[in-house]
Design a protein around this motif. Structure first.
Motif, PDB file in Angstrom:
ATOM      1  N   SER A 196       0.820  -1.215   0.000  1.00 18.63           N
ATOM      2  CA  SER A 196       0.000   0.000   0.000  1.00 18.63           C
ATOM      3  C   SER A 196       0.851   1.262   0.000  1.00 18.63           C
ATOM      4  N   GLU A 197       2.093   1.162   0.500  1.00 18.80           N
ATOM      5  CA  GLU A 197       2.974   2.330   0.537  1.00 18.80           C
ATOM      6  C   GLU A 197       3.650   2.582  -0.801  1.00 18.80           C
ATOM      7  N   VAL A 198       4.142   1.532  -1.471  1.00 18.01           N
ATOM      8  CA  VAL A 198       4.984   1.746  -2.647  1.00 18.01           C
ATOM      9  C   VAL A 198       4.213   1.659  -3.966  1.00 18.01           C
ATOM     10  N   PHE A 199       3.086   0.958  -3.990  1.00 20.85           N
ATOM     11  CA  PHE A 199       2.349   0.822  -5.243  1.00 20.85           C
ATOM     12  C   PHE A 199       1.332   1.944  -5.403  1.00 20.85           C
ATOM     13  N   PRO A 200       1.049   2.358  -6.637  1.00 20.07           N
ATOM     14  CA  PRO A 200      -0.012   3.341  -6.878  1.00 20.07           C
ATOM     15  C   PRO A 200      -1.368   2.798  -6.439  1.00 20.07           C
ATOM     16  N   ALA A 201      -2.294   3.697  -6.182  1.00 15.76           N
ATOM     17  CA  ALA A 201      -3.597   3.295  -5.655  1.00 15.76           C
ATOM     18  C   ALA A 201      -4.357   2.395  -6.620  1.00 15.76           C
ATOM     19  N   ASP A 202      -4.150   2.555  -7.947  1.00 14.69           N
ATOM     20  CA  ASP A 202      -4.929   1.782  -8.909  1.00 14.69           C
ATOM     21  C   ASP A 202      -4.451   0.341  -9.057  1.00 14.69           C
ATOM     22  N   THR A 203      -3.267   0.019  -8.540  1.00 18.39           N
ATOM     23  CA  THR A 203      -2.756  -1.358  -8.650  1.00 18.39           C
ATOM     24  C   THR A 203      -2.481  -2.010  -7.301  1.00 18.39           C
ATOM     25  N   ALA A 204      -2.464  -1.235  -6.211  1.00 18.23           N
ATOM     26  CA  ALA A 204      -2.087  -1.789  -4.904  1.00 18.23           C
ATOM     27  C   ALA A 204      -3.024  -2.911  -4.467  1.00 18.23           C
ATOM     28  N   GLY A 205      -4.330  -2.721  -4.645  1.00 19.56           N
ATOM     29  CA  GLY A 205      -5.283  -3.749  -4.226  1.00 19.56           C
ATOM     30  C   GLY A 205      -5.108  -5.043  -4.998  1.00 19.56           C
ATOM     31  N   PHE A 206      -4.874  -4.918  -6.308  1.00 22.97           N
ATOM     32  CA  PHE A 206      -4.678  -6.105  -7.141  1.00 22.97           C
ATOM     33  C   PHE A 206      -3.411  -6.852  -6.745  1.00 22.97           C
ATOM     34  N   ILE A 207      -2.309  -6.131  -6.528  1.00 22.33           N
ATOM     35  CA  ILE A 207      -1.051  -6.777  -6.137  1.00 22.33           C
ATOM     36  C   ILE A 207      -1.192  -7.423  -4.762  1.00 22.33           C
ATOM     37  N   THR A 208      -1.915  -6.783  -3.850  1.00 24.92           N
ATOM     38  CA  THR A 208      -2.147  -7.363  -2.524  1.00 24.92           C
ATOM     39  C   THR A 208      -2.892  -8.688  -2.642  1.00 24.92           C
ATOM     40  N   ALA A 209      -3.950  -8.707  -3.440  1.00 21.90           N
ATOM     41  CA  ALA A 209      -4.718  -9.945  -3.624  1.00 21.90           C
ATOM     42  C   ALA A 209      -3.892 -11.016  -4.318  1.00 21.90           C
ATOM     43  N   LEU A 210      -3.087 -10.615  -5.295  1.00 26.98           N
ATOM     44  CA  LEU A 210      -2.296 -11.560  -6.063  1.00 26.98           C
ATOM     45  C   LEU A 210      -1.215 -12.223  -5.221  1.00 26.98           C
ATOM     46  N   THR A 211      -0.591 -11.461  -4.310  1.00 27.66           N
ATOM     47  CA  THR A 211       0.540 -11.989  -3.556  1.00 27.66           C
ATOM     48  C   THR A 211       0.149 -12.590  -2.210  1.00 27.66           C
ATOM     49  N   THR A 212      -0.940 -12.122  -1.618  1.00 30.01           N
ATOM     50  CA  THR A 212      -1.304 -12.605  -0.280  1.00 30.01           C
ATOM     51  C   THR A 212      -2.661 -13.291  -0.227  1.00 30.01           C
ATOM     52  N   GLY A 213      -3.447 -13.204  -1.307  1.00 25.98           N
ATOM     53  CA  GLY A 213      -4.769 -13.811  -1.299  1.00 25.98           C
ATOM     54  C   GLY A 213      -5.822 -12.992  -0.602  1.00 25.98           C
ATOM     55  N   ASP A 214      -5.487 -11.788  -0.115  1.00 25.16           N
ATOM     56  CA  ASP A 214      -6.447 -10.928   0.574  1.00 25.16           C
ATOM     57  C   ASP A 214      -7.202 -10.104  -0.459  1.00 25.16           C
ATOM     58  N   LYS A 215      -8.452 -10.489  -0.734  1.00 19.44           N
ATOM     59  CA  LYS A 215      -9.240  -9.814  -1.764  1.00 19.44           C
ATOM     60  C   LYS A 215      -9.971  -8.593  -1.239  1.00 19.44           C
ATOM     61  N   GLY A 216      -9.855  -8.330   0.070  1.00 26.76           N
ATOM     62  CA  GLY A 216     -10.571  -7.205   0.654  1.00 26.76           C
ATOM     63  C   GLY A 216     -10.112  -5.854   0.133  1.00 26.76           C
ATOM     64  N   ALA A 217      -8.871  -5.787  -0.357  1.00 23.68           N
ATOM     65  CA  ALA A 217      -8.345  -4.508  -0.838  1.00 23.68           C
ATOM     66  C   ALA A 217      -8.661  -4.246  -2.306  1.00 23.68           C
ATOM     67  N   LEU A 218      -9.292  -5.197  -3.001  1.00 19.91           N
ATOM     68  CA  LEU A 218      -9.611  -4.993  -4.412  1.00 19.91           C
ATOM     69  C   LEU A 218     -10.632  -3.882  -4.578  1.00 19.91           C
ATOM     70  N   PRO A 219     -10.467  -3.031  -5.579  1.00 19.10           N
ATOM     71  CA  PRO A 219     -11.449  -1.974  -5.833  1.00 19.10           C
ATOM     72  C   PRO A 219     -12.827  -2.550  -6.138  1.00 19.10           C
ATOM     73  N   ASP A 220     -13.872  -1.727  -5.928  1.00 16.62           N
ATOM     74  CA  ASP A 220     -15.238  -2.176  -6.196  1.00 16.62           C
ATOM     75  C   ASP A 220     -15.356  -2.675  -7.631  1.00 16.62           C
ATOM     76  N   GLY A 221     -15.956  -3.824  -7.781  1.00 19.16           N
ATOM     77  CA  GLY A 221     -16.242  -4.358  -9.100  1.00 19.16           C
ATOM     78  C   GLY A 221     -15.134  -5.186  -9.714  1.00 19.16           C
ATOM     79  N   LEU A 222     -13.888  -5.081  -9.206  1.00 17.14           N
ATOM     80  CA  LEU A 222     -12.790  -5.780  -9.871  1.00 17.14           C
ATOM     81  C   LEU A 222     -12.869  -7.285  -9.634  1.00 17.14           C
TER      82      LEU A 222
END
Length: 758
Positions: A196-222
């Motif tokens: 969340s600190e180093v990635f831009p807001a438009d990709t941080a949620g996707f990278i979080t879900a991809l690397t840790t499996g936490d889908k809670g940070a994905l933007p609405d609708g993604l």
């Protein structure tokens, strides 16, 4: 090693039977019967003898193990359900935010019994808790396998048999440092913070879900877009991700087999723990472990033995993991890759030119990569699609295309995202540079997913008999092609038949809707309301909220896109309660809404503020109604009545009358009988044919006065699991006395009425 397969496969089958089919009381007799059957193995000769013995003993062990596990672990936990008492619990992971507070994974301390897992729901004051904290609280315990009035296997499949509810948590002990058993959870928290600190807001949620499996940070609708395009597996950490890690580690360590095995085992199991020890992640960890161990033991990798042994290991540690959808899909995918993808890739690659020098070698490598990607996608989808269709009642037509377009980037994104997050922990500057580079392919994957998910018919619902028939026909033809390919059966004709029958099924499914003057669909959104009107290619939705397992916005968007459109001409909200408007944020993220009609009440309501912000961001015209409004769409017209009452959101809401020819539909929102009296007195209602019953069948609505004035022929009650007693017996009796045909979404699911055109 095949002897292990002959034992493990029937043992796993017995556990599946025990979880899905057989009552618990039947398990010990079934196990004893199988033991007795094993004695008949001596009647056979040669290899048949030991195969029959192993199969019988495997079945016996599976039945008896499940019975013993239930008695030792599950039964004592379930015996506590329904009690409220003071308990001591150990926090095992960081709390996660919910709508009303936090959920905390814990273990309950019991004297003389195993510590059962409890998912504890508490207030916001419990948010600072950490793994290893010991807490006490007055907890109400409930079974985890029955939610919203329905059977729910998710928690039980992960060994959680109790849910706990409390208001106040007292911290008893707080360790100075995170205990070693919880280091994976601590690293996961730090990685998420780094991303969340180093990635831009438009990709941080996707990278979080991809690397840790936490889908809670994905933007609405993604996430819904990933589901519609058959890509949800890339953000559910599984074998795909763990195989990437193991491959990189093996590459780095080279030929040192013992070192590769020890380091690989430590890494993959640590990573599985970090991502929550999901059954699919553990499956991949065990499989990688066996693949690394086989060379050390001088054994070849026997795929049936490997799969059956790993499945048995997972089911022994928790037999109820058999109900895990992720486990089933994970094993289906790897089975398809083993049985179909590898032979198919070898067959397709035989035709490649034998270029081994210069630029041609690189071209050949690229072609081979594309072939293996296509074969892997085909094999995995072939085995997972029937399971997905069964569990989710939908099928992604775009899945093969999106997997082919994006899977090539997933391994790089996963490893790049993980490396960037680790770099960001120690060198934020370097992490920022890497994040900039990784974000570009991430944006490409997100862009492809969003674009294709917006296509009409990117995914279709398998609730239609026509589409179910097409699905069964397609799989039958596909199996014929696979099993009879050596007899000269050419795949072109079956593929053409599949495409033509799909088009026919889509037309037949949509024909009653598009050919009618008006179609009214009351969507099943649980305890809530969402009614869709379709006429002449135009759509209007009245309300979008409920407590269904799926977001009501996704339910409405899926229904629209299954009809071949991603646009709403108008969205009318009667009021801002979650059961009528809670799905609007998700809906606006997926569907183009031209006009939003709202009551100008509750200016401080946070849901209203969120909806207005999203509407502005999506260039949606907003109109607040203080006077009655009229709109026309297709062959229908709609009158939206301005608020008539006061004193609360229910009484200050809009009501709607939709007419097409002589057919009238009335929606009263959540207004009570007092406001209904005003509606009857001042609005001169016509005799209506369909009433969407007010306030989900509450006894305070749908008054006798309204029924006498409007004389509805049909009544639809949109309700689900609730603590209010909806629909009330009094309301059902009033509707019956008025001669209404009663339809209920909690019993019948989505209800559709179609008025045929002239």
């Amino acid at each position: 090693m095949r002897k292990l397969c002959w034992f493990a496969a029937p043992c796993s089958a017995a556990i599946f039977l025990s979880v899905y089919l057989l009552p618990e009381d039947w398990l010990p007799p079934a196990g004893i019967l199988c033991v007795l059957l094993s004695l008949t193995a001596f009647l056979f000769r040669g290899n048949t003898r030991w195969k029959a013995a192993l199969v019988s003993l495997g079945l016996a062990f599976g039945f008896l193990w499940t019975s013993g596990y239930a008695a030792i672990f599950r039964a004592p936990a379930r015996a506590l359900a329904g009690e409220t008492a003071e308990y001591t619990l150990t926090v095992t992971d960081y709390p996660k935010e919910t709508r009303f507070g936090v959920s905390i994974p814990t273990k309950l301390t019991l004297e003389g019994a195993p510590a059962p897992k409890v998912l504890l729901y508490a207030g916001w004051d419990a948010k600072p808790l950490m793994p290893g904290d010991i807490i006490s609280a007055q907890v109400r315990l409930a079974p985890s396998d029955f939610l919203r009035g329905e059977q729910f296997d998710y928690y039980q499949s992960r060994g959680i048999y109790l849910l706990g509810y409390t208001d106040i948590v007292t911290l008893e002990e707080h360790p100075t440092h995170i205990p070693p058993p919880y280091w994976p959870q601590e690293l996961a928290r730090r990685l998420k913070g780094s991303i969340s600190e180093v990635f831009p807001a438009d990709t941080a949620g996707f990278i979080t879900a991809l690397t840790t499996g936490d889908k809670g940070a994905l933007p609405d609708g993604l996430y819904a877009a990933f589901q519609r395009t058959g890509l949800s597996h890339i953000v559910a950490v599984s074998g795909l991700h763990i195989s990437f890690l193991a491959s990189v580690l093996t590459l780095l360590l080279g030929r040192h087999r013992k070192r590769s095995f020890l380091a690989g085992m430590a890494l993959v199991f640590f990573f599985a723990a970090m991502t929550g020890n999901s059954p699919s992640a553990l499956r991949a960890a065990f499989m990688e472990g066996l693949l690394l161990l086989a060379p050390l033991l001088g054994r070849e990798d026997d795929k049936p033995t490997t799969l059956s042994a790993i499945l048995l290991l997972l089911l022994l540690q928790c037999p109820y993991a058999a109900a895990s959808i992720s486990l089933q899909l994970s094993f289906a995918a790897i089975s398809g890759i083993y049985l179909i993808s590898e032979p198919l890739a070898l067959r397709w690659s035989k035709g490649l030119p034998k270029w081994d020098k210069g630029p041609k070698k690189a071209v050949r490598a690229l072609l081979f990569f594309l072939i293996t990607t296509l074969a892997t996608t085909f094999g995995a989808l072939l085995f997972t699609t029937p399971l997905s269709a069964w569990h989710f009642r939908s099928f992604s037509l775009a899945g093969p295309l999106t997997n082919l377009l994006t899977l090539w980037a997933v391994s790089g994104l996963f490893l790049g995202g993980l490396a960037t997050a680790l770099a960001g922990l120690f060198f934020p500057g370097l992490g920022g540079v890497l994040a900039w580079a990784v974000s570009w392919p991430a944006r490409l994957v997100i862009g492809i997913t969003k674009t294709i998910s917006g296509w009409p018919f990117a995914a279709v619902s398998l609730t239609s008999i026509y589409l179910v028939g097409w699905f069964l026909l397609s799989y039958t033809l596909l199996l014929l092609c696979l099993f009879f390919r050596k007899r000269g059966l050419r795949p072109v004709i079956p593929c053409a038949i599949c495409v033509l029958t799909l088009c026919a099924a889509l037309v037949m499914n949509a024909w009653p809707i598009v050919s009618g003057a008006l179609t009214i669909t009351v969507l099943d959104v649980g305890q809530g309301s969402s009614t869709l009107f379709y006429s002449g290619g135009h759509t209007v939705l009245v309300d979008c909220g409920g407590n269904s397992a799926d977001d009501p916005g996704d339910i409405a968007a899926d229904h629209l896109q299954a009809m071949g459109t991603s646009k709403l001409d108008a969205l009318v909200l009667t009021h801002y309660h979650a059961d009528h408007a809670g799905g609007v944020p998700e809906l606006l993220s997926r569907i183009d809404v031209s006009l939003l009609l709202l009551p100008n009440v509750e200016p401080e309501d946070p849901l209203r503020s969120e909806i207005l912000s999203l509407a502005q961001r999506n260039n949606c015209e907003v109109e607040f109604l203080s006077e009655d409004a009229h709109i026309t769409f297709g062959d229908a017209s709609m009158t939206i009545y301005a608020p008539l009452g006061d004193g609360g959101a229910n009484e200050e809401g809009l009501s709607v009358l939709c007419s097409a020819g002589d057919f009238d539909t009335l929606i009263t929102g959540d207004m009570n009988h007092v406001v209904e009296h005003m509606l009857v007195k001042y609005k001169h209602l016509p005799d209506i044919e369909l009433l969407v019953v007010g306030h989900h069948g509450s006894k305070s609505a749908t008054s006798e006065e309204l029924l006498l004035a409007a004389t509805p022929e049909y009544a639809v009650i949109s309700s689900g699991y609730n603590h209010y007693g909806h629909p009330a017996l009094e309301t059902l009796e009033r509707l019956g006395a008025a001669g209404c045909g009663i339809y209920r979404t909690d019993q019948m699911g989505t209800v559709t009425f179609t008025l045929q055109g002239k």
